[in-house]
Design a protein around this motif. Structure first.
Motif, short mmCIF file in Angstrom:
data_model
loop_
_atom_site.label_atom_id
_atom_site.label_comp_id
_atom_site.label_asym_id
_atom_site.label_seq_id
_atom_site.Cartn_x
_atom_site.Cartn_y
_atom_site.Cartn_z
N ALA A 177 0.85 -1.20 0.00
CA ALA A 177 0.00 0.00 0.00
C ALA A 177 0.88 1.25 0.00
O ALA A 177 0.61 2.22 -0.71
CB ALA A 177 -0.92 -0.01 1.20
N ALA A 178 1.96 1.21 0.79
CA ALA A 178 2.88 2.36 0.85
C ALA A 178 3.67 2.50 -0.44
O ALA A 178 3.92 3.61 -0.90
CB ALA A 178 3.83 2.20 2.04
N ALA A 179 4.05 1.36 -1.04
CA ALA A 179 4.84 1.40 -2.28
C ALA A 179 4.07 2.05 -3.42
O ALA A 179 4.66 2.67 -4.30
CB ALA A 179 5.24 -0.02 -2.67
N LYS A 180 2.73 1.94 -3.40
CA LYS A 180 1.91 2.55 -4.45
C LYS A 180 1.71 4.04 -4.21
O LYS A 180 1.37 4.77 -5.14
CB LYS A 180 0.55 1.85 -4.50
N ARG A 181 1.91 4.49 -2.98
CA ARG A 181 1.64 5.89 -2.65
C ARG A 181 2.88 6.75 -2.55
O ARG A 181 2.81 7.97 -2.73
CB ARG A 181 0.89 5.96 -1.31
N PHE A 182 4.02 6.17 -2.22
CA PHE A 182 5.23 6.94 -1.96
C PHE A 182 6.37 6.52 -2.86
O PHE A 182 6.48 5.35 -3.23
CB PHE A 182 5.68 6.76 -0.50
N LYS A 183 7.24 7.48 -3.20
CA LYS A 183 8.46 7.21 -3.95
C LYS A 183 9.61 7.88 -3.21
O LYS A 183 9.45 8.98 -2.69
CB LYS A 183 8.38 7.77 -5.36
N LYS A 211 10.37 8.99 8.88
CA LYS A 211 10.97 7.78 9.44
C LYS A 211 9.98 6.62 9.43
O LYS A 211 10.33 5.48 9.15
CB LYS A 211 11.45 8.05 10.87
N ARG A 212 8.71 6.91 9.72
CA ARG A 212 7.66 5.88 9.71
C ARG A 212 7.43 5.32 8.32
O ARG A 212 7.27 4.11 8.15
CB ARG A 212 6.35 6.45 10.23
N VAL A 213 7.41 6.20 7.32
CA VAL A 213 7.18 5.76 5.95
C VAL A 213 8.37 4.93 5.46
O VAL A 213 8.20 3.93 4.77
CB VAL A 213 6.92 6.97 5.01
N LYS A 214 9.58 5.31 5.85
CA LYS A 214 10.77 4.58 5.42
C LYS A 214 10.80 3.16 5.98
O LYS A 214 11.37 2.26 5.37
CB LYS A 214 12.04 5.34 5.83
#
Length: 65
Positions: free
Chosen positions: A9-15, A56-59
């Motif tokens: 889910a995060a991979a589709k939203r963040f780069k 940091k959370r997203v990473k």
């Protein structure tokens, strides 16, 4: 040691940018467009950066990003 799993889910939203910051798209561009001004819609098209407090959370969700 097994591979770490990326949160899909995060991979589709963040780069991740070249400098290591996290890029995201702005919200509010899915429906009810006629009520939003043209200026507002133009601004929403552009990408934004994740706040440093949340970076940091997203990473953690993107271990290979």
């Amino acid at each position: 040691m097994p591979k770490m799993k990326t949160n899909r889910a995060a991979a589709k939203r963040f780069k991740v940018t070249g400098t290591g910051r996290i890029r995201r798209s702005k919200g509010g561009l899915n429906h009810c467009m006629q009520e939003k001004s043209k200026k507002r819609l133009r601004r929403l098209r552009k990408n934004d950066m994740v706040d440093s407090a949340m970076e940091k959370r997203v990473k953690l969700l993107l271990p290979y990003g």
